[in-house]
Design an enzyme around this catalytic site. Structure first.
Site: not given
Length: 561
Positions: A59, A86, A88, A205, A242, A376-377, A399, A452
């Site tokens: 949920g 991004h 995140d 990273d 996306a 990508g890292h 990260h 939520d």
């Protein structure tokens, strides 16, 4: 090597010329990256992202960093630097701006365009300051400089932060692709120039710190993508993040080369690709992209769909196609290209989507059976390269989950950095840079904040436990009518059972338990309905577990006769 400890206390006041660094997300997890820098009473934030929920968090839409530590000092925030676009790293920004709408957002052209579109949905008009590699910007007592880094989205930036306490370099998410599609490589010359100045704290990273060698170039995917388009007899359905502009560019190029039209599916995909195309980051040949209703009129071997859902998200387009809950009906002979990594924790969801698509006759091409994704890292080889170039005085891996942070710390030590100057922190752990030495000095609140639907922070761990119990054990509502004079049963109790596997009447033998509980309460003078309900819930719960080895959610309702 310094590790964080759960016994840590609230930190003491920051020494006069010290720099405080607190990760409120992204340490011990992949997601909701947010780092707060404090100097001379002012706060600079780098990134403010979200974490996507796992199966044991039913949920929940997204998980935010905990802003409670900075909530009473919102006026002290001089800006939020966004390293790239991004989710995140930018997904939490709307929720932070709800608390103070005029916090300046600093980022590259594409990053700010993406966050601006996102904020429109929240009806927030942000204060934006666009920067590019090579730019310098003073934000209160923080002097910032931006450097180009290569990642799986264009326009990524590392940020150097200068204060009286020293020079900090935060890589953001990065890799060292030597043949990037946009010819924009990570600025190692800039890193080396900062090294000459002396980097006092290096935030690095950690995502791929366990992976040996160097991360493959994005260009190396071209043959596998071309093969999909060359061999596909019917539609090609591509799922991707996306925001993965480079990957989608390669898909568009292949579709155009093979005489196919393309439609974008999914709100975030349509929005982000529109932004990328408008700003020139996505090169779309004329008449290649068409609306979905036009694409559906074409022969299947002339159609390509690019959609969201590469992580098995239940509401995203690809998952709904797999569940036959989308207007796009996957059919025999369709090819689905899942052109993304697997974020830890999403393995089962992705596997279920692949199985669902295969069931309807699709040929699914994914990371496990074709070279259709590169990370990508930076991998271990690139990280060691950076440590040797920069030779930082202190290192703080960011990260990553615990294993990634530890692997990154080990790499730093292997290049000769003093283990006493390598800090492994988790969310909320306070790291102070004082007199050139970074040390753990305490801990602040940094729990999960759940979104939520329209509610932020309303759901708690207890809420989720109730939901998990409902899903796994079912619910039993106990209706008890009590004689107001005696405190004993006035009528037989009713049991309303849902989701509990046992037969009708399974709870009838619990009636003596209820009688005993009420008798005990009456003898102790307990007549309050709420207290009685708590006692009944506890005692019936114990009986259920002892009798069935099951612990359904028990709801007791006491009514006076």
């Amino acid at each position: 090597m310094r590790h964080s400890h759960p016994e840590l206390q609230k930190p003491k006041p920051l020494p006069k010329n010290g720099l405080r660094v607190v990760g409120l997300g992204g340490l011990g997890e992949i997601g909701r990256n947010m780092t707060v820098f404090e100097y001379q009473g002012k706060l600079l934030i780098v990134d403010c992202g979200v974490l996507f929920p796992e199966e044991h968090q039913p949920g929940i839409d997204v998980i935010l960093p905990d802003f409670s530590w900075i909530r009473d000092r919102l006026d002290a925030i001089v800006g939020v630097v966004l390293t790239h676009g991004h989710e995140d790293h930018i997904g939490g920004v709307p929720y932070l701006l709800r608390e103070r709408a005029d916090i300046p957002l600093i980022g590259s052209r594409l990053t700010l365009a993406l966050i601006k579109e996102k904020l429109k949905e929240h009806r927030i008009r942000p204060e934006l300051r666009e920067v590019a590699e090579g730019d310098e910007l003073d934000l209160g007592p923080f002097s910032t400089e931006f450097l180009a880094v290569n990642h799986s989205i264009p326009d990524g930036l590392a940020v150097a932060i200068r204060t009286g306490a020293g020079l900090v370099l935060h890589t953001g998410d990065f890799k060292m692709d030597q043949f990037p599609l946009d010819q924009r490589i990570t600025d190692l010359r800039g890193f080396a120039r900062l090294a000459d100045e002396g980097v006092d704290l290096f935030l690095v990273d950690s995502t791929n710190a366990e992976v040996p060698g160097f991360t493959t170039s994005e260009r190396d995917l071209a043959p596998a993508i071309q093969k999909v388009f060359r061999d596909a007899p019917r539609r090609v359905i591509v799922s991707s993040f996306a925001s993965h502009v480079h990957r989608i560019q390669q898909v568009l190029d292949a579709a155009h080369q093979h005489g196919r039209k393309v439609a974008f599916v999914g709100r975030s995909m349509v929005r982000n690709m529109g932004v990328a195309q408008d700003l020139g980051y996505l090169d779309v040949p004329p008449n290649l992209v068409v609306p979905l209703h036009e694409l559906e009129k074409l022969p299947p071997n002339k159609a390509t769909l690019i959609c969201t859902g590469s992580q098995g998200e239940p509401m995203a387009a690809l998952s709904r196609m797999a569940n036959r809950d989308h207007k796009i009906r996957v059919a025999e002979g369709d090819t689905v290209l899942m052109a993304s990594s697997v974020i830890p924790g999403n393995e089962n969801a992705i596997s279920n989507v692949i199985n669902g698509l295969t069931r309807w006759g699709a040929h699914v091409v994914h990371k496990g059976n074709a070279k259709v994704h590169v990370s990508g890292h930076a991998s271990a080889g690139e990280l060691v390269y950076c440590y040797n170039i920069i030779e930082p005085r202190n290192v703080m891996p960011v990260h990553g989950e615990w294993r990634h942070l530890r692997a990154n710390a080990d790499l730093a030590i292997s290049t000769g950095i003093d283990p006493d100057h390598v800090v492994i922190a988790e969310d909320g752990v306070v790291v102070d840079l004082v007199d050139g030495h970074a040390k753990i000095t305490g801990k602040v609140a940094a729990g999960n904040v759940y979104v939520d639907a329209q509610t932020v922070g309303g759901a708690t761990e207890a809420t989720l436990q109730d939901r998990r119990t409902l899903a796994e054990e079912g619910v039993v509502t106990v209706l008890v009518i009590v004689d107001a004079d005696t405190g004993l049963l006035a009528d037989r109790p009713e049991f309303l059972v849902r989701g509990f596997v046992h037969q009708d009447g399974a709870f009838d033998p619990a009636e003596p338990i209820i009688e005993r509980t009420l008798a005990r309460a009456a003898s102790e003078g307990i007549a309050d309905a709420h207290q009685l309900e708590q006692m009944l819930t506890r005692d019936i719960g114990r009986w259920s577990h002892k009798t069935f080895r099951r612990s359904p959610l028990i709801i007791s309702i006491v009514i006076d006769a």
